[in-house]
Design a protein around this motif. Structure first.
Motif: not given
Length: 160
Positions: A103-123
């Motif tokens: 998708a990034v190579a062909r369609e010119g899209m970008t990978l954007v992080p929306l949030s950083v969080y800890f899940n219920t298992q603590g990861r």
């Protein structure tokens, strides 16, 4: 048959959020990725510090890297502390990485992080979006629509 609801990730504690990304980009697909962190980085994130405001992700050598994210040094880390702005490896399945790379190579899209969080298992997890940049006129359109919804909700509430 009804469409299945989109997957909601189990976010227990949100550490950093990129609110500007939803305005700057049109979000297409959202992925949940793990982050390879050192011990002091995890401790620093657990204390609630960290920023992904100007960060992005890129695919290099069939691996995804989170670039320009800021995890401040841990206060009691002494000589074992980490570098605050180092690139961090994101943990995804190979099939997902191939989709993102295409998708990034062909369609010119970008990978954007929306949030950083800890899940219920603590990861520690990153909510990563495949997005396309918005033009200025699209941004103005979004502002108009948002203000119109606010105004209509205000009128309905007052008449209510």
């Amino acid at each position: 048959m009804a469409r299945p609801k989109p997957i909601a990730f189990d976010k227990k504690k949100i550490v950093a959020e990129n609110r500007r990304a939803r305005f700057e980009y049109t979000i297409d697909t959202v992925y949940e990725a793990g982050i390879a962190l050192t011990g002091t980085e995890v401790k620093s994130l657990r204390s609630g510090t960290g920023s992904i405001a100007e960060s992005y992700a890129e695919v290099k050598d069939s691996q995804v890297w989170l670039v320009n994210s800021n995890v401040p040094e841990f206060s009691h880390g002494n000589r074992f502390n980490h570098e605050p702005k180092r690139p961090r490896k994101l943990l995804l399945h190979e099939r997902e990485i191939n989709k993102l790379h295409g998708a990034v190579a062909r369609e010119g899209m970008t990978l954007v992080p929306l949030s950083v969080y800890f899940n219920t298992q603590g990861r520690a997890k990153v909510e990563l979006a495949l997005a396309k940049g918005r033009k200025d006129h699209d941004k103005r359109e979004a502002i108009k629509e948002r203000e119109w919804k606010r105004e209509s909700a205000r009128v309905m509430r007052d008449r209510g």
